[in-house]
Design a protein around this motif. Structure first.
Motif, mmCIF file in Angstrom:
data_model
loop_
_atom_site.group_PDB
_atom_site.id
_atom_site.type_symbol
_atom_site.label_atom_id
_atom_site.label_comp_id
_atom_site.label_asym_id
_atom_site.label_seq_id
_atom_site.Cartn_x
_atom_site.Cartn_y
_atom_site.Cartn_z
ATOM 1 N N ASP A 128 0.835 -1.198 0.000
ATOM 2 C CA ASP A 128 0.000 0.000 0.000
ATOM 3 C C ASP A 128 0.865 1.241 0.000
ATOM 4 O OD1 ASP A 128 -2.455 -1.071 -0.147
ATOM 5 O OD2 ASP A 128 -2.745 -1.241 2.008
ATOM 6 N N GLY A 129 1.881 1.239 0.884
ATOM 7 C CA GLY A 129 2.754 2.407 0.976
ATOM 8 C C GLY A 129 3.445 2.659 -0.338
ATOM 9 N N ARG A 130 3.883 1.589 -1.012
ATOM 10 C CA ARG A 130 4.602 1.765 -2.267
ATOM 11 C C ARG A 130 3.677 2.360 -3.323
ATOM 12 N NH1 ARG A 130 6.164 -3.429 -5.179
ATOM 13 N NH2 ARG A 130 4.095 -3.143 -6.027
ATOM 14 N N ASP A 131 2.474 1.797 -3.418
ATOM 15 C CA ASP A 131 1.533 2.318 -4.414
ATOM 16 C C ASP A 131 1.200 3.774 -4.141
ATOM 17 O OD1 ASP A 131 1.548 -0.025 -5.630
ATOM 18 O OD2 ASP A 131 -0.465 -0.664 -5.065
ATOM 19 N N PHE A 132 1.061 4.099 -2.861
ATOM 20 C CA PHE A 132 0.684 5.461 -2.512
ATOM 21 C C PHE A 132 1.804 6.426 -2.895
ATOM 22 C CE2 PHE A 132 -0.432 8.863 0.545
ATOM 23 C CZ PHE A 132 -1.692 9.091 0.047
ATOM 24 N N ALA A 133 3.043 6.060 -2.558
ATOM 25 C CA ALA A 133 4.172 6.918 -2.911
ATOM 26 C C ALA A 133 4.262 7.067 -4.425
ATOM 27 C CB ALA A 133 5.462 6.341 -2.354
ATOM 28 N N ASP A 134 4.067 5.955 -5.118
ATOM 29 C CA ASP A 134 4.078 5.947 -6.580
ATOM 30 C C ASP A 134 3.073 6.970 -7.116
ATOM 31 O OD1 ASP A 134 4.969 5.058 -8.925
ATOM 32 O OD2 ASP A 134 4.266 2.998 -8.731
ATOM 33 N N ALA A 135 1.843 6.912 -6.573
ATOM 34 C CA ALA A 135 0.787 7.815 -7.043
ATOM 35 C C ALA A 135 1.156 9.260 -6.774
ATOM 36 C CB ALA A 135 -0.520 7.478 -6.333
ATOM 37 N N MET A 136 1.648 9.534 -5.570
ATOM 38 C CA MET A 136 1.953 10.916 -5.201
ATOM 39 C C MET A 136 3.037 11.503 -6.086
ATOM 40 S SD MET A 136 -0.024 11.964 -3.220
ATOM 41 C CE MET A 136 -1.447 10.946 -3.123
ATOM 42 N N PHE A 140 -3.025 16.472 3.240
ATOM 43 C CA PHE A 140 -2.217 15.374 3.755
ATOM 44 C C PHE A 140 -2.223 15.335 5.275
ATOM 45 C CE2 PHE A 140 -0.691 15.353 -0.551
ATOM 46 C CZ PHE A 140 -0.737 14.006 -0.790
ATOM 47 N N TYR A 144 -8.663 2.699 5.379
ATOM 48 C CA TYR A 144 -7.536 3.194 4.584
ATOM 49 C C TYR A 144 -7.895 3.410 3.122
ATOM 50 C CZ TYR A 144 -2.982 3.348 2.397
ATOM 51 O OH TYR A 144 -1.910 3.724 1.655
ATOM 52 N N ARG A 169 -7.713 7.013 1.336
ATOM 53 C CA ARG A 169 -6.696 7.176 0.312
ATOM 54 C C ARG A 169 -7.311 7.701 -0.980
ATOM 55 N NH1 ARG A 169 -2.677 3.436 -2.982
ATOM 56 N NH2 ARG A 169 -4.335 3.556 -4.515
ATOM 57 N N LEU A 200 -6.439 11.259 -2.737
ATOM 58 C CA LEU A 200 -5.958 11.374 -4.113
ATOM 59 C C LEU A 200 -6.776 12.387 -4.884
ATOM 60 C CD1 LEU A 200 -5.245 7.735 -5.200
ATOM 61 C CD2 LEU A 200 -3.733 9.668 -5.424
ATOM 62 N N PHE A 208 -5.961 15.817 -3.769
ATOM 63 C CA PHE A 208 -4.626 16.218 -4.205
ATOM 64 C C PHE A 208 -4.624 16.586 -5.678
ATOM 65 C CE2 PHE A 208 -0.329 14.955 -5.723
ATOM 66 C CZ PHE A 208 0.354 15.976 -5.113
ATOM 67 N N PRO A 213 11.173 -1.269 -0.324
ATOM 68 C CA PRO A 213 9.766 -0.978 -0.609
ATOM 69 C C PRO A 213 9.434 -0.965 -2.099
ATOM 70 C CG PRO A 213 10.632 0.584 0.964
ATOM 71 C CD PRO A 213 11.783 -0.200 0.466
ATOM 72 N N PHE A 214 10.417 -0.624 -2.958
ATOM 73 C CA PHE A 214 10.103 -0.477 -4.381
ATOM 74 C C PHE A 214 10.605 -1.635 -5.224
ATOM 75 C CE2 PHE A 214 10.051 3.772 -2.691
ATOM 76 C CZ PHE A 214 8.843 4.214 -3.155
ATOM 77 N N MET A 256 15.271 7.506 -3.859
ATOM 78 C CA MET A 256 13.988 6.820 -3.820
ATOM 79 C C MET A 256 13.308 6.849 -5.178
ATOM 80 S SD MET A 256 10.685 7.598 -1.566
ATOM 81 C CE MET A 256 9.847 8.308 -2.953
ATOM 82 N N MET A 286 12.286 3.838 -7.575
ATOM 83 C CA MET A 286 10.904 3.707 -8.035
ATOM 84 C C MET A 286 10.846 3.489 -9.544
ATOM 85 S SD MET A 286 7.923 6.306 -6.929
ATOM 86 C CE MET A 286 7.596 7.202 -8.409
#
Lengths: 71, 76, 264
Positions: free
Chosen positions: A11-19, B31, B45, B49, B53, B56, C84-85, C250, C254
């Protein structure tokens, strides 16, 4: 939907990816459709298509980002 | 009336600086509140989320409109 | 102090301009390319090589001294950047990511080290080369792991959208992935370092001007504010410099991760 089975790291990875992707999507949409509008303006000697194209590009890119990253 | 102060250089740069204040505050609020909401209800969550999004995307779009506004209004 | 000594401005205070801060004269007259950023970049590379050499040439089971510090950095990069990536491919790319992280960190920290005081990444050429190499690696890995057609298909046609909409959205995907992403990758680091250096130079110039060059009763408080702000912003800059090094590594991880596995 399947938030229960997914691991939190994913989840964290996808979220960072999206942001990180959303600003570049919006910028890309604005450049492409704003650019098309600007070219149309030059061709037809008008000044209406550039703002329309810019806003249209933003809307399309926002739609794409929203559909792609929210599941 | 004599001129007390004047701005030299490109005024549109100042315009974009002003236009970036609002989206900056907006993204911070989105955020901040979003992380708080996830901390309070981790089980929601997915929903939080999704709305984060959406917020944002809309706020970022405002910031980018500010970026092209000088070109839009250049010949007005 | 070399970069921050006030050039002759006449009688009035004027803020430092980008030209005097970043357009530096060659160190050896006649050798045009050998300027301060180049010297610092080479020095940073030597520092990073020396540091990792000292830490890992004779590794001990119970880390001591330098090995302890660098191992801490390694753990940070592995747990926060690579795993994580990249998941199970993390170990393959640790060498690259660790080098990137340490190099960018030392480059940035050069901005607050006394005497050096110039963040190397505030000249766009340096982050641009790093971002370009990551971009080439990203495309190469994408072609290798997904095939040339498959890479573009996975990139430009995300599943789950109505068919006619693809005509409108594929150009956006293409532009954002192939041009905007590497561009912002380099510019984010560059702009942060550039702005940070300008800010520090401005506040220290205020302090220098109002306390040393033109000391007046009215101007002294302004100078004191300038000095205090310089100290505060130096601390803030160290944080930003660390954060930007982390973000650069990072984002690199990614992009590599996105090329290794097709999205969903």
């Amino acid at each position: 939907m399947s938030a229960q089975e997914r691991r939190p790291e994913e989840d964290g990875r996808d979220f960072a990816d999206a942001m990180w992707s959303i600003p570049s999507y919006l910028l890309a949409g604005m450049i492409i459709y704003g650019g098309i509008g600007w070219l149309l303006d030059r061709w037809l000697d008008m000044s209406a298509f550039f703002p329309i194209g810019t806003v249209l590009g933003l809307v399309l890119a926002g739609y794409l980002a929203y559909r792609k990253f929210s599941r | 009336m004599s001129v007390l102060a004047e701005v030299s250089g490109n005024v549109t740069a100042i315009g974009y600086g002003l236009a970036a204040i609002g989206p900056g505050i907006g993204v911070g609020i989105i955020f901040g509140q979003g992380v708080q909401a996830i901390a309070r209800q981790p089980e929601a969550y997915g929903l939080i989320r999704q709305n984060m999004l959406l917020g944002f995307v809309l706020t970022e779009a405002l910031a980018l409109i500010g970026l092209v506004a000088p070109f839009l209004f250049a010949n007005l | 102090m070399i970069t921050l000594t006030a050039p002759a401005h006449g009688d009035e205070f004027s803020a430092p301009t980008p030209n005097e801060l970043f357009d530096l004269a060659p160190i050896i007259p006649g050798v045009e390319w050998f300027t301060k950023p180049v010297l610092l970049a080479v020095l940073s590379a030597v520092i990073v090589i020396g540091l990792t050499w000292a830490a890992f040439s004779k590794p001990k089971l119970v880390p001591r001294g330098v090995q302890n510090v660098v191992e801490y950095g390694y753990m940070f990069v592995r747990d926060q950047v690579a795993r994580p990536f990249l998941g199970k491919d993390a170990d393959r790319f640790m060498g690259l990511l660790l080098t990137l992280f340490f190099l960018v960190l030392v480059w940035n920290l050069m901005g607050v080290v006394p005497i050096a005081q110039f963040p190397v990444a505030s000249h766009i050429a340096f982050p641009a080369v790093l971002a370009l190499s990551i971009y080439v690696l990203k495309i190469y890995l994408g072609f290798k792991h997904q095939g040339v057609g498959g890479y573009f298909k996975n990139m430009m046609f995300p599943p789950g959208l109505p068919k006619p909409i693809y005509l409108l959205l594929s150009p956006i995907e293409f532009l954002s992935n192939m041009i905007i992403a590497p561009f912002t990758h380099a510019v984010r680091l560059f702009a942060n370092m550039f702005a940070g250096h300008m800010l520090l130079a401005f506040f220290s110039m205020v302090g220098f001007w109002f306390l040393f060059e033109k000391l007046t009763p009215l101007g002294a408080p302004v100078g004191v504010i300038g000095v205090v702000m310089t100290i505060i912003f130096t601390g803030f800059e160290i944080f930003i410099q660390f954060l930007q090094a982390f973000l650069f590594a990072m984002l690199a991880s990614m992009y590599i991760g996105g090329s290794l596995h097709a999205e969903h």
